[in-house]
Design a protein around this motif. Structure first.
Motif, PDB file in Angstrom:
ATOM      1  N   PRO A  33      10.746  17.236   2.206  1.00  0.00           N
ATOM      2  CA  PRO A  33      10.829  16.022   3.079  1.00  0.00           C
ATOM      3  C   PRO A  33      10.605  16.863   4.509  1.00  0.00           C
ATOM      4  CG  PRO A  33      12.833  16.132   1.768  1.00  0.00           C
ATOM      5  CD  PRO A  33      12.167  17.387   1.483  1.00  0.00           C
ATOM      6  N   GLY A  34       9.619  16.034   5.419  1.00  0.00           N
ATOM      7  CA  GLY A  34       8.996  16.444   6.779  1.00  0.00           C
ATOM      8  C   GLY A  34       8.081  17.619   6.595  1.00  0.00           C
ATOM      9  N   CYS A  35       7.288  17.680   5.691  1.00  0.00           N
ATOM     10  CA  CYS A  35       6.216  18.474   5.387  1.00  0.00           C
ATOM     11  C   CYS A  35       5.180  18.144   6.336  1.00  0.00           C
ATOM     12  CB  CYS A  35       5.685  18.402   3.884  1.00  0.00           C
ATOM     13  SG  CYS A  35       4.069  19.317   3.786  1.00  0.00           S
ATOM     14  N   HIS A  36       4.648  19.025   7.044  1.00  0.00           N
ATOM     15  CA  HIS A  36       3.424  18.782   7.997  1.00  0.00           C
ATOM     16  C   HIS A  36       2.160  18.594   7.287  1.00  0.00           C
ATOM     17  CE1 HIS A  36       5.688  20.225  11.756  1.00  0.00           C
ATOM     18  NE2 HIS A  36       6.542  19.307  11.048  1.00  0.00           N
ATOM     19  N   ASN A  37       1.811  18.991   5.929  1.00  0.00           N
ATOM     20  CA  ASN A  37       0.733  19.037   5.326  1.00  0.00           C
ATOM     21  C   ASN A  37       0.750  18.220   3.999  1.00  0.00           C
ATOM     22  OD1 ASN A  37      -0.393  20.777   7.265  1.00  0.00           O
ATOM     23  ND2 ASN A  37       0.386  22.534   6.121  1.00  0.00           N
ATOM     24  N   PRO A  38       1.063  17.125   4.262  1.00  0.00           N
ATOM     25  CA  PRO A  38       1.227  16.169   2.958  1.00  0.00           C
ATOM     26  C   PRO A  38      -0.251  15.882   2.305  1.00  0.00           C
ATOM     27  CG  PRO A  38       1.588  14.871   4.998  1.00  0.00           C
ATOM     28  CD  PRO A  38       1.739  16.209   5.390  1.00  0.00           C
ATOM     29  N   GLN A  39      -1.287  16.077   3.081  1.00  0.00           N
ATOM     30  CA  GLN A  39      -2.414  15.768   2.590  1.00  0.00           C
ATOM     31  C   GLN A  39      -2.815  16.966   1.469  1.00  0.00           C
ATOM     32  OE1 GLN A  39      -2.158  16.896   5.385  1.00  0.00           O
ATOM     33  NE2 GLN A  39      -3.180  18.603   5.993  1.00  0.00           N
ATOM     34  N   THR A  40      -2.234  18.089   1.401  1.00  0.00           N
ATOM     35  CA  THR A  40      -2.397  19.268   0.517  1.00  0.00           C
ATOM     36  C   THR A  40      -1.750  19.068  -0.713  1.00  0.00           C
ATOM     37  OG1 THR A  40      -0.647  20.528   1.350  1.00  0.00           O
ATOM     38  CG2 THR A  40      -2.803  20.592   2.530  1.00  0.00           C
ATOM     39  N   HIS A  41      -0.833  17.860  -1.108  1.00  0.00           N
ATOM     40  CA  HIS A  41       0.004  17.907  -2.188  1.00  0.00           C
ATOM     41  C   HIS A  41      -0.547  17.565  -3.400  1.00  0.00           C
ATOM     42  CE1 HIS A  41       3.709  17.115   0.469  1.00  0.00           C
ATOM     43  NE2 HIS A  41       3.355  18.113   0.812  1.00  0.00           N
ATOM     44  N   ASP A  42      -1.624  16.813  -3.284  1.00  0.00           N
ATOM     45  CA  ASP A  42      -2.435  16.263  -4.554  1.00  0.00           C
ATOM     46  C   ASP A  42      -3.392  17.530  -5.128  1.00  0.00           C
ATOM     47  OD1 ASP A  42      -4.038  15.121  -6.535  1.00  0.00           O
ATOM     48  OD2 ASP A  42      -4.824  13.430  -5.130  1.00  0.00           O
ATOM     49  N   PRO A  43      -3.363  17.953  -6.251  1.00  0.00           N
ATOM     50  CA  PRO A  43      -3.861  19.133  -6.713  1.00  0.00           C
ATOM     51  C   PRO A  43      -5.351  18.659  -6.964  1.00  0.00           C
ATOM     52  CG  PRO A  43      -2.284  18.237  -8.431  1.00  0.00           C
ATOM     53  CD  PRO A  43      -2.180  17.540  -7.081  1.00  0.00           C
ATOM     54  N   ASN A  44      -5.743  17.356  -7.046  1.00  0.00           N
ATOM     55  CA  ASN A  44      -7.103  16.680  -7.149  1.00  0.00           C
ATOM     56  C   ASN A  44      -7.689  16.478  -5.924  1.00  0.00           C
ATOM     57  OD1 ASN A  44      -6.993  16.822 -10.134  1.00  0.00           O
ATOM     58  ND2 ASN A  44      -5.640  15.264 -10.210  1.00  0.00           N
ATOM     59  N   GLY A  45      -7.082  16.794  -4.942  1.00  0.00           N
ATOM     60  CA  GLY A  45      -7.503  16.241  -3.441  1.00  0.00           C
ATOM     61  C   GLY A  45      -8.283  17.295  -2.849  1.00  0.00           C
ATOM     62  N   LEU A 140      11.143  30.351  15.491  1.00  0.00           N
ATOM     63  CA  LEU A 140      10.702  31.039  14.669  1.00  0.00           C
ATOM     64  C   LEU A 140       9.159  31.661  14.501  1.00  0.00           C
ATOM     65  CD1 LEU A 140      12.876  29.710  11.668  1.00  0.00           C
ATOM     66  CD2 LEU A 140      13.362  31.821  12.805  1.00  0.00           C
ATOM     67  N   ALA A 141       8.941  32.824  14.032  1.00  0.00           N
ATOM     68  CA  ALA A 141       7.417  33.288  14.202  1.00  0.00           C
ATOM     69  C   ALA A 141       7.106  32.874  12.789  1.00  0.00           C
ATOM     70  CB  ALA A 141       7.308  34.666  14.312  1.00  0.00           C
ATOM     71  N   PHE A 142       6.022  32.233  12.636  1.00  0.00           N
ATOM     72  CA  PHE A 142       5.076  31.969  11.484  1.00  0.00           C
ATOM     73  C   PHE A 142       5.650  30.873  10.190  1.00  0.00           C
ATOM     74  CE2 PHE A 142       4.074  36.570  12.411  1.00  0.00           C
ATOM     75  CZ  PHE A 142       3.139  36.482  13.450  1.00  0.00           C
ATOM     76  N   ARG A 143       6.829  30.702  10.849  1.00  0.00           N
ATOM     77  CA  ARG A 143       7.726  29.782   9.585  1.00  0.00           C
ATOM     78  C   ARG A 143       8.533  28.655  10.761  1.00  0.00           C
ATOM     79  NH1 ARG A 143      10.232  34.225  11.195  1.00  0.00           N
ATOM     80  NH2 ARG A 143      12.339  34.465  10.486  1.00  0.00           N
ATOM     81  N   GLY A 144       8.720  27.504   9.686  1.00  0.00           N
ATOM     82  CA  GLY A 144       9.274  26.233  10.265  1.00  0.00           C
ATOM     83  C   GLY A 144      10.770  26.213  10.047  1.00  0.00           C
ATOM     84  N   SER A 145      11.298  26.928   9.104  1.00  0.00           N
ATOM     85  CA  SER A 145      12.785  26.770   8.785  1.00  0.00           C
ATOM     86  C   SER A 145      13.497  28.228   8.711  1.00  0.00           C
ATOM     87  CB  SER A 145      13.244  25.531   8.018  1.00  0.00           C
ATOM     88  OG  SER A 145      12.396  26.098   6.874  1.00  0.00           O
ATOM     89  N   ARG A 146      14.784  28.238   9.012  1.00  0.00           N
ATOM     90  CA  ARG A 146      15.516  29.436   9.151  1.00  0.00           C
ATOM     91  C   ARG A 146      15.387  30.063   7.667  1.00  0.00           C
ATOM     92  NH1 ARG A 146      17.337  31.723  13.165  1.00  0.00           N
ATOM     93  NH2 ARG A 146      17.232  30.623  15.151  1.00  0.00           N
TER      94      ARG A 146
END
Ligand code: SF4
Length: 174
Positions: A33-45, A140-146
């Protein structure tokens, strides 16, 4: 050798240490939830590209310190990425790999699937675990959550326990 990607960034300073080429792979099963790259989820996309074409982009980026596999989840396409990683290492550059799996899960998957193990072994720094909005931290460096860790993969595999990767620049922000 073909893979599916969402895109390539040729000069990033936020996806691992130093200046980096970033390959955003296509396909992710984690549904954070809250993913910043939802367009990357579909393996056929995304779109199909050859490993050779990606290596050409890397060749044309003379100032980079390394290459980052982001996503999506790179462990959905381990074979072409391992091929690229080996070529990158031959050029004296490093590999950072993001994954929504935890390090321990990747190790377990690698016991059944050698190609997963090989991509892990071809990674210098693994940034692991799902994005958890409740643990979001902009400092945080290079990541979004602790919960996500910067893992020194060669040392962790050698010792059999997770050893965090440390970098002087990262310590300023962590
Ligand atoms: S692992 Fe990354 S790309 Fe996949 S859903 Fe989570 S945040 Fe999004």
């Amino acid at each position: 050798m073909q893979l599916r990607i969402a895109g390539i960034t040729q000069e990033s300073v936020v996806d691992g240490p130093g200046l980096r080429v970033v390959i955003f792979t296509q396909g992710c099963p984690h549904q954070c939830p809250g993913c910043h790259n939802p367009q990357t989820h579909d393996p056929n996309g995304g779109y199909s590209i050859t490993a050779a074409e990606i290596l050409t982009v890397i060749e044309n980026s003379p100032l980079i310190r390394g290459v980052t596999f982001s996503g999506g989840d790179p462990f959905l396409q381990p074979k072409p990425l391992t091929f690229i990683a080996k070529q990158v290492h031959k050029r004296g550059l490093d590999i950072v790999t993001y994954t929504g799996f935890r390090f321990e899960e990747v190790v377990a998957l690698g016991l059944r699937r050698p190609e997963i193990k090989e991509l892990l072994q071809s990674t210098d720094v693994l940034i692991d675990g799902p994005y958890l909005a409740a643990e979001r931290d902009l400092r945080l460096a290079f990541r979004g959550s602790r919960n996500q860790r910067l893992i020194d993969v060669p040392r962790s595999l050698k010792s059999g326990r997770v050893i965090l990767w440390e970098d002087p620049a990262a310590r300023i922000w962590a």
